[in-house]
Design a protein around this motif. Structure first.
Motif, mmCIF file in Angstrom:
data_model
loop_
_atom_site.group_PDB
_atom_site.id
_atom_site.type_symbol
_atom_site.label_atom_id
_atom_site.label_comp_id
_atom_site.label_asym_id
_atom_site.label_seq_id
_atom_site.Cartn_x
_atom_site.Cartn_y
_atom_site.Cartn_z
ATOM 1 N N GLY A 41 13.055 5.327 -6.270
ATOM 2 C CA GLY A 41 11.865 5.215 -6.731
ATOM 3 C C GLY A 41 10.611 5.652 -6.181
ATOM 4 N N GLY A 42 10.974 6.686 -5.509
ATOM 5 C CA GLY A 42 9.723 7.423 -4.441
ATOM 6 C C GLY A 42 10.118 6.748 -3.067
ATOM 7 N N ASN A 43 10.615 5.848 -2.666
ATOM 8 C CA ASN A 43 10.722 5.203 -1.509
ATOM 9 C C ASN A 43 11.212 6.131 -0.425
ATOM 10 O OD1 ASN A 43 9.582 2.786 -2.746
ATOM 11 N ND2 ASN A 43 11.477 1.642 -2.449
ATOM 12 N N ILE A 44 12.032 6.833 -0.609
ATOM 13 C CA ILE A 44 12.875 7.722 0.345
ATOM 14 C C ILE A 44 11.888 8.614 0.827
ATOM 15 C CG2 ILE A 44 14.473 9.672 0.662
ATOM 16 C CD1 ILE A 44 16.573 8.096 -1.044
ATOM 17 N N GLY A 45 11.024 9.430 -0.101
ATOM 18 C CA GLY A 45 10.179 10.394 0.513
ATOM 19 C C GLY A 45 8.937 9.512 1.015
ATOM 20 N N MET A 67 3.745 3.192 -4.020
ATOM 21 C CA MET A 67 2.451 2.933 -3.208
ATOM 22 C C MET A 67 1.854 1.429 -3.605
ATOM 23 S SD MET A 67 2.589 5.379 -1.269
ATOM 24 C CE MET A 67 1.257 5.356 -0.299
ATOM 25 N N THR A 68 2.186 1.053 -4.865
ATOM 26 C CA THR A 68 1.531 -0.318 -5.259
ATOM 27 C C THR A 68 2.426 -1.482 -5.992
ATOM 28 O OG1 THR A 68 0.560 0.437 -7.150
ATOM 29 C CG2 THR A 68 -0.574 0.988 -5.153
ATOM 30 N N ILE A 69 3.515 -0.803 -6.593
ATOM 31 C CA ILE A 69 4.425 -1.647 -7.409
ATOM 32 C C ILE A 69 5.541 -1.904 -6.804
ATOM 33 C CG2 ILE A 69 5.700 -1.547 -9.608
ATOM 34 C CD1 ILE A 69 3.401 0.289 -10.880
ATOM 35 N N ASN A 70 6.284 -0.848 -6.218
ATOM 36 C CA ASN A 70 7.662 -1.183 -5.690
ATOM 37 C C ASN A 70 7.624 -2.263 -4.836
ATOM 38 O OD1 ASN A 70 8.352 1.058 -7.109
ATOM 39 N ND2 ASN A 70 9.032 2.103 -5.594
ATOM 40 N N ILE A 79 9.725 -1.181 3.932
ATOM 41 C CA ILE A 79 8.271 -0.178 4.295
ATOM 42 C C ILE A 79 7.288 -1.056 3.632
ATOM 43 C CG2 ILE A 79 9.682 1.916 4.624
ATOM 44 C CD1 ILE A 79 8.926 2.868 1.931
ATOM 45 N N ASP A 80 6.225 -0.604 4.197
ATOM 46 C CA ASP A 80 4.974 -1.079 3.731
ATOM 47 C C ASP A 80 3.998 -0.073 3.601
ATOM 48 O OD1 ASP A 80 2.465 -2.474 2.721
ATOM 49 O OD2 ASP A 80 2.465 -3.903 4.433
ATOM 50 N N PRO A 81 3.961 0.449 2.424
ATOM 51 C CA PRO A 81 3.129 1.644 2.167
ATOM 52 C C PRO A 81 1.648 1.487 2.556
ATOM 53 C CG PRO A 81 4.315 1.481 0.108
ATOM 54 C CD PRO A 81 4.745 0.263 1.160
ATOM 55 N N ARG A 82 1.062 0.206 2.442
ATOM 56 C CA ARG A 82 -0.357 0.120 3.140
ATOM 57 C C ARG A 82 -0.481 0.580 4.478
ATOM 58 N NH1 ARG A 82 -0.867 -6.170 1.594
ATOM 59 N NH2 ARG A 82 1.124 -6.097 2.457
ATOM 60 N N GLU A 83 0.420 0.969 5.292
ATOM 61 C CA GLU A 83 0.159 1.126 6.747
ATOM 62 C C GLU A 83 0.028 2.574 6.560
ATOM 63 O OE1 GLU A 83 3.949 0.645 8.674
ATOM 64 O OE2 GLU A 83 4.037 -1.651 8.339
ATOM 65 N N MET A 84 -0.052 3.409 5.564
ATOM 66 C CA MET A 84 -0.176 4.916 5.460
ATOM 67 C C MET A 84 -1.685 4.999 5.216
ATOM 68 S SD MET A 84 2.891 6.479 3.233
ATOM 69 C CE MET A 84 2.714 8.056 4.015
ATOM 70 N N VAL A 85 -2.212 6.399 5.704
ATOM 71 C CA VAL A 85 -3.530 6.746 5.732
ATOM 72 C C VAL A 85 -3.747 7.489 4.672
ATOM 73 C CG1 VAL A 85 -5.203 8.062 7.032
ATOM 74 C CG2 VAL A 85 -3.638 6.546 8.301
ATOM 75 N N ALA A 86 -4.795 7.023 3.909
ATOM 76 C CA ALA A 86 -5.257 7.567 2.471
ATOM 77 C C ALA A 86 -5.960 8.812 2.854
ATOM 78 C CB ALA A 86 -6.065 6.912 1.772
ATOM 79 N N ILE A 87 -5.506 10.068 2.289
ATOM 80 C CA ILE A 87 -6.246 11.312 2.399
ATOM 81 C C ILE A 87 -7.127 11.645 1.335
ATOM 82 C CG2 ILE A 87 -6.114 13.763 2.499
ATOM 83 C CD1 ILE A 87 -3.388 13.182 3.769
ATOM 84 N N GLY A 88 -6.642 11.439 0.056
ATOM 85 C CA GLY A 88 -7.555 11.734 -1.048
ATOM 86 C C GLY A 88 -6.884 11.498 -2.428
ATOM 87 N N TYR A 279 -2.608 -2.545 -5.726
ATOM 88 C CA TYR A 279 -1.531 -3.531 -5.297
ATOM 89 C C TYR A 279 -1.864 -4.893 -5.366
ATOM 90 C CZ TYR A 279 1.454 -4.573 -1.238
ATOM 91 O OH TYR A 279 2.589 -4.994 -0.423
ATOM 92 N N ALA A 280 -3.013 -5.151 -5.207
ATOM 93 C CA ALA A 280 -3.214 -6.730 -5.586
ATOM 94 C C ALA A 280 -3.042 -6.939 -7.133
ATOM 95 C CB ALA A 280 -4.778 -7.069 -5.361
ATOM 96 N N ARG A 281 -3.505 -6.170 -8.139
ATOM 97 C CA ARG A 281 -3.411 -6.386 -9.524
ATOM 98 C C ARG A 281 -1.879 -6.450 -9.743
ATOM 99 N NH1 ARG A 281 -5.341 -1.876 -11.111
ATOM 100 N NH2 ARG A 281 -7.516 -2.680 -11.798
#
Length: 295
Positions: A41-45, A67-70, A79-88, A279-281
């Protein structure tokens, strides 16, 4: 620069990466190479980029699902996608609630009336998969209209679901504007509402949920760029500038809007805020409806 896509070639996330590829490498002065790493579901990448060196040379094209559902629907996710840095933000797309033409429903008021006429337990809706955005969007919709009884029919992707939808095997489905566009354009499906803040440029005749009186129902399917935690702010700023330069190109914007997508842009902070809100929603919707992803 390696731009990782957590899905096979051909989908919306892969499209977003490829449509900004040339513009970004022109702005940065170095090649940008697409690396498709599908699975889970996109987690590997996503995990591959999270564990990469935080130097800006390995970045992710991530969508709203991993990033917000899995994190809420997949048991044992490490893994916690919130640890990543947003670019845009690369692009976004309103979800369109579609009905089968046989229902003769064209807006939310008519859909409410149709639902009220149906025998209890007779309404089915489809989704791209259990735990997908198309699934939890419908559960949020049910909540907003009084929780009418509906049976969920999950598929293995939007393609198979759309085939059964146009064949009349279920009545309702949400999906991104770029996914449903060909079926709306040739009248094989009808659009009832759009989830964006404004009407979809590709479907100006479809009113938004808010315009039809459905409050707290504004969200998008989106694809953004992300970097590993610890990436220096100046590197993030340079990548963001390159993304915005790519999105400023009229040909790039046309390629997006012709499909029903909306070009992104803006700051890293705006992308991070959009991700945090979703993520919260979706955490709440998943928890209250006990939604689990397919194994």
């Amino acid at each position: 620069i390696t731009l990782v896509v957590g899905y096979p070639p051909g989908g919306q996330t892969d499209f977003a990466a490829r449509v900004i590829q040339n513009g970004m490498q022109n702005a940065l002065g170095v090649p940008v190479v697409i690396d498709n790493r599908g699975g889970a579901g996109g987690n590997i990448g996503t995990e591959a980029v999270m564990r990469a060196r935080p130097d800006g040379y390995t970045i992710l094209a991530g969508n709203s699902s991993p990033m917000t559902i899995n994190p809420h629907t997949m048991d044992g996710m490490t893994i916690d996608p919130r640890e990543m840095v947003a670019i845009g933000l690369a692009l976004q797309s309103s979800l369109i609630l579609c009905t089968h033409p046989s229902m003769n429903v064209r807006n939310l008021a008519e859909l409410r009336a149709w639902i009220a006429r149906q025998p209890r337990g007779s309404i089915n809706y489809g989704s791209a998969s259990a735990g997908s955005l198309t699934h939890i969007a419908m559960e949020l919709f049910r909540e907003r209209i009084g929780r009418p009884e509906m049976t969920h029919i999950p598929y293995r992707g939007s393609g198979p679901a759309m085939q059964d939808f146009i064949a009349g095997r279920f009545s309702l489905m949400f999906d991104g504007a770029s996914v449903v566009a060909p079926f709306l354009q040739d009248n094989r499906l009808r659009g009832v509402l759009a989830t964006g803040r404004e009407r979809s440029p590709a479907f100006p005749d479809i009113a938004t949920a808010a315009q039809q009186g459905l409050t707290e129902f504004t969200f998008y399917a989106w694809i953004g760029l992300f970097a590993p935690r610890g990436t220096p702010p100046e590197v993030v700023a340079r990548l963001n500038a390159a993304l915005n330069a790519a999105l400023a190109d009229p040909a790039t914007r046309e390629r997006m809007t012709s499909r029903g997508d909306e070009p992104g842009g803006g700051t890293p902070e705006q992308m991070a805020q959009m991700m945090a809100e979703d993520y919260a929603r979706w955490q709440r919707v998943v928890r209250e409806n006990n939604i689990r992803a397919e194994s």
